[in-house]
Write a protein that holds these residues in place. Structure first.
Motif, mmCIF file in Angstrom:
data_model
loop_
_atom_site.group_PDB
_atom_site.id
_atom_site.type_symbol
_atom_site.label_atom_id
_atom_site.label_comp_id
_atom_site.label_asym_id
_atom_site.label_seq_id
_atom_site.Cartn_x
_atom_site.Cartn_y
_atom_site.Cartn_z
ATOM 1 N N PHE A 45 -8.234 2.834 5.308
ATOM 2 C CA PHE A 45 -7.459 2.369 4.164
ATOM 3 C C PHE A 45 -8.239 1.353 3.301
ATOM 4 O O PHE A 45 -7.744 0.939 2.265
ATOM 5 N N ILE A 100 -0.675 -1.694 9.846
ATOM 6 C CA ILE A 100 -0.270 -0.943 8.658
ATOM 7 C C ILE A 100 1.173 -0.525 8.896
ATOM 8 O O ILE A 100 1.488 0.102 9.911
ATOM 9 N N LEU A 159 -8.961 -1.800 3.969
ATOM 10 C CA LEU A 159 -8.249 -3.077 3.941
ATOM 11 C C LEU A 159 -9.162 -4.218 4.357
ATOM 12 O O LEU A 159 -9.972 -4.086 5.286
ATOM 13 N N LEU A 201 -5.602 -9.138 9.708
ATOM 14 C CA LEU A 201 -4.889 -7.872 9.612
ATOM 15 C C LEU A 201 -4.346 -7.471 10.986
ATOM 16 O O LEU A 201 -5.091 -7.383 11.951
ATOM 17 N N TYR A 232 -7.321 0.936 9.740
ATOM 18 C CA TYR A 232 -7.491 -0.129 8.753
ATOM 19 C C TYR A 232 -8.735 0.127 7.908
ATOM 20 O O TYR A 232 -8.722 -0.055 6.686
ATOM 21 N N ALA A 256 0.094 -3.602 4.147
ATOM 22 C CA ALA A 256 -0.877 -4.148 5.073
ATOM 23 C C ALA A 256 -0.315 -5.482 5.538
ATOM 24 O O ALA A 256 0.005 -6.348 4.710
ATOM 25 N N CYS A 257 -0.172 -5.651 6.842
ATOM 26 C CA CYS A 257 0.509 -6.826 7.403
ATOM 27 C C CYS A 257 -0.524 -7.764 8.024
ATOM 28 O O CYS A 257 -1.223 -7.390 8.970
ATOM 29 N N TYR A 258 -0.578 -8.955 7.503
ATOM 30 C CA TYR A 258 -1.531 -9.964 7.969
ATOM 31 C C TYR A 258 -0.780 -11.075 8.700
ATOM 32 O O TYR A 258 0.167 -11.648 8.160
ATOM 33 N N LEU A 271 0.857 -1.177 0.000
ATOM 34 C CA LEU A 271 0.000 0.000 0.000
ATOM 35 C C LEU A 271 0.900 1.236 0.000
ATOM 36 O O LEU A 271 2.119 1.137 0.160
#
Length: 342
Positions: free
Chosen positions: A335, A310, A337, A307, A332, A294-296, A285
């Motif tokens: 954004f 960020i 997401l 999620l 989140y 975006a970190c999952y 992103l």
């Protein structure tokens, strides 16, 4: 900077003054994104920018009869928005970054408790930025990215409201000293004095090279190589490969957790001991003119990645100098997401 309204705008203005809400919306629409960005720069929070923007719309609708057309309609809106921001600044504490909250941690066992509320400098989605077009002039694109960079927005928060406004009106929006003074209801001499003090404060707090310039020096191919190496190392949980991408003075912050880590050794220790205990997937992103993800994360026993953050990166000389991790779920949603991945 906005221009004077054309004949169509004059007709819309007449209709809006007669109570036509649709005409008012059409008048405001071309300025909406740029004004919202201006409020964000003033306030360092997209949520606070929402409040200032809504106050601006209400004041403009109620005050249409007072607009005499001696300045551009957009200039009139910027004046209203700036004063809405100044009122919010007077009522709320300034937004801060993690190093301003307290010293860096020297261990990873206890990260402390979340500090919620209007406390932290927050990121701004690039999709909300003005002037992002296929044919944008490169110089304008550079200025746009610099004007919302995290370091710049954070530095602005150290200025009193009037200095903040003076600098943005003159150096970002390009108004003349006389125009900016009129918008702030002050003299040109007072405006210039505020601008000089603001410039000195920012020189002391800003890095020598902006993030936009760092990215341009790296080049698109170099930037994509760096980001690709970062994603590969992170998703493999390869700490040695990841650490090679960091500067010696790398930092890791994670508001609304107040804790942060300073220096490559402590950042790598935190990632190895706490972050890499779970698998991750990253999705690219852009925010504040900077690359991010975006970190999952996949919790133990779960079948999906959820999620978790960020993450925005700050670069210096082709390496990663700071990792800004934002953990607020409200961001989140802003954004857009997805909450989880299959």
């Amino acid at each position: 900077m906005p221009t004077h309204p054309d004949a169509d705008d004059s007709e819309l203005l007449m209709l809006a003054r007669a109570g036509d809400a649709a005409a008012f919306e059409r008048l405001v629409a071309p300025h909406r994104r740029a004004l919202h960005a201006h409020c964000y720069r003033m306030l360092a929070s997209p949520h606070d920018a929402d409040d200032a923007w809504q106050e601006t719309l209400l004041a403009a609708w109620r005050g249409l009869a007072s607009f005499e057309g001696r300045s551009a309609f957009g200039t009139w809106l910027y004046r209203i928005a700036t004063h809405a921001c100044l009122r919010l600044i007077a009522r709320r504490p300034r937004r801060i970054t993690s190093p301003e909250h307290g010293p860096a941690l020297q261990g990873t066992a206890d990260l402390g408790d979340m500090v919620p509320g209007p406390v932290w400098v927050e990121p701004w989605p690039d999709g909300a930025a003005p002037g992002t077009g296929l044919h944008e002039d490169p110089a304008d694109a550079l200025l746009r990215r610099e004007s919302v960079a995290l370091a710049f927005v954070a530095a602005l928060q150290h200025l009193p409201g009037t200095q903040r406004a003076a600098l943005l009106l003159r150096e970002v929006l390009g108004y003349s000293a006389a125009e900016a003074a009129g918008m702030l209801s002050t003299s040109v001499a007072a405006l210039n004095s505020a601008l000089q003090r603001a410039q000195k404060t920012l020189r002391d707090r800003m890095p020598a090279v902006s993030q936009a310039t760092e990215q341009d020096r790296l080049g698109e191919a170099g930037l994509q190589q760096l980001l690709g190496d970062f994603v590969s190392a992170w998703e493999r949980r390869d700490i040695e490969a990841l650490v090679r991408l960091f500067t010696e003075d790398a930092r890791f912050t994670m508001p609304p957790l107040p804790c942060w880590f300073d220096g490559r050794a402590m950042v790598s220790r935190f990632i190895a001991e706490r972050v890499f205990t779970t698998p991750w997937r990253l999705r690219p992103l852009q925010a504040n003119g900077q690359p991010g993800f975006a970190c999952y994360m996949r919790p133990e026993g779960a079948g999906r990645h959820v999620l978790g953050a960020i993450l925005l990166l700050s670069l210096r000389e082709g390496r990663i100098q700071a990792l800004h991790s934002f953990l607020d779920p409200a961001l989140y949603r802003r954004f857009g997401l997805a909450p989880e991945l299959d």
